[in-house]
Scaffold this active site. Sequence first.
Site, mmCIF file in Angstrom:
data_model
loop_
_atom_site.group_PDB
_atom_site.id
_atom_site.type_symbol
_atom_site.label_atom_id
_atom_site.label_comp_id
_atom_site.label_asym_id
_atom_site.label_seq_id
_atom_site.Cartn_x
_atom_site.Cartn_y
_atom_site.Cartn_z
ATOM 1 C CB THR A 12 -0.923 0.009 1.233
ATOM 2 O OG1 THR A 12 -1.818 -1.105 1.146
ATOM 3 C CG2 THR A 12 -1.728 1.296 1.300
ATOM 4 C CB SER A 56 1.950 -7.925 1.020
ATOM 5 O OG SER A 56 0.787 -7.710 1.779
ATOM 6 C CB THR A 87 -0.040 -3.971 6.242
ATOM 7 O OG1 THR A 87 -1.282 -3.881 5.517
ATOM 8 C CG2 THR A 87 0.627 -2.610 6.272
ATOM 9 C CG ASP A 88 -3.240 -7.388 3.510
ATOM 10 O OD1 ASP A 88 -3.561 -6.761 4.534
ATOM 11 O OD2 ASP A 88 -3.825 -7.251 2.421
#
Length: 344
Positions: A12, A56, A87-88
């Site tokens: 992101t 990700s 972040t995932d």
Amino acid sequence: MKRILVLTTGGTIVSLQTMDGLKPDNENIIHILYEKIYSLAGDYDVTIEPIFNKDSSNIIPSDWYIVEDSIRKHINQYDGIVILHGTDTMSYSAAMLSYLFLGINKSIVLTGSQLPIVYDNSDGVNNLIDAIITAGDGRLSGVFVVFHDKIINGTRAYKRSSINIDAYISCNYPYVGVIKDRTLFITSDYKKIKENESGTDIIPARKRKETIIPKIYLLKMIPGIDESIIDYIQNENYQGLIIEGYGLGGMPVANTELMNKLETLIKRKIPIIMATQCVYDGVNLDTYEVGIKANKIGMISAYDMTTEAVYTKLIWILSLTDSYEEIIKILQTNFCGELNTKIQ
């Protein structure tokens, strides 16, 4: 002046809006990243280089070795490394890199954001600056996640929120530190646990087998689970099974066919690790019947490791050894703060 290398992998933080939604765009974002960290110019010499450009959610295990190779190529020329990551799956990548870089005397810091850095209200600017500060702080070494002013051990990061900018917590482990007004403070709890941590100075030798990624199955217990899934795991030649059990590691032991099939896998020396669906505290297979019976057939306790730390540790171990006994021993040894076997 500290020399810091920022490696971008997508996520992101480097995304732009497209007709198909937000999408990482390293190439058109790098100059913006330099602009966002201009205030650090007097204290840090920062170089930014792309590795690959992925959301990700599309990260696969072989990508971790690509990142590893990029770090090893440059680490001696810099005081620290920052990795921009979605972040995932950041928790998975941070855990895997923690094992791959055992004993490193510098900091490798992963960060990202919940909002693209091109947005006026993005959390990405602060996260990136904090990550650079952490990477350049000579008091810390190892792999860390830096997010929302907090520093988290790489094997203990857990994403708790899909939207909130305070997205990450440290799971079953003290926060390493906090950053306030661009000053890094190491927590007293982290200092204390590092003094008392029963880690090991023995770093297993790697056989560099990772070009063939082992097949590991993650199975979440649900009421009424169909035991035939174990047949699939066996027939597809999975090399390891991680079970997310209930609470302290509960299994539906009344389902004797399920338990018999699992015992058959264990007798074939397929490691089965019992993790928990709970975020906090961990597994203890010595408390309830539903855990004791799992222990008796040979399931291995994950103790307080996160699922991400267990999954990546098993991949790492299978690049070290094929010995079932060694696999169990390494799984239940703490190397980088991922494991505490003293669960009450």
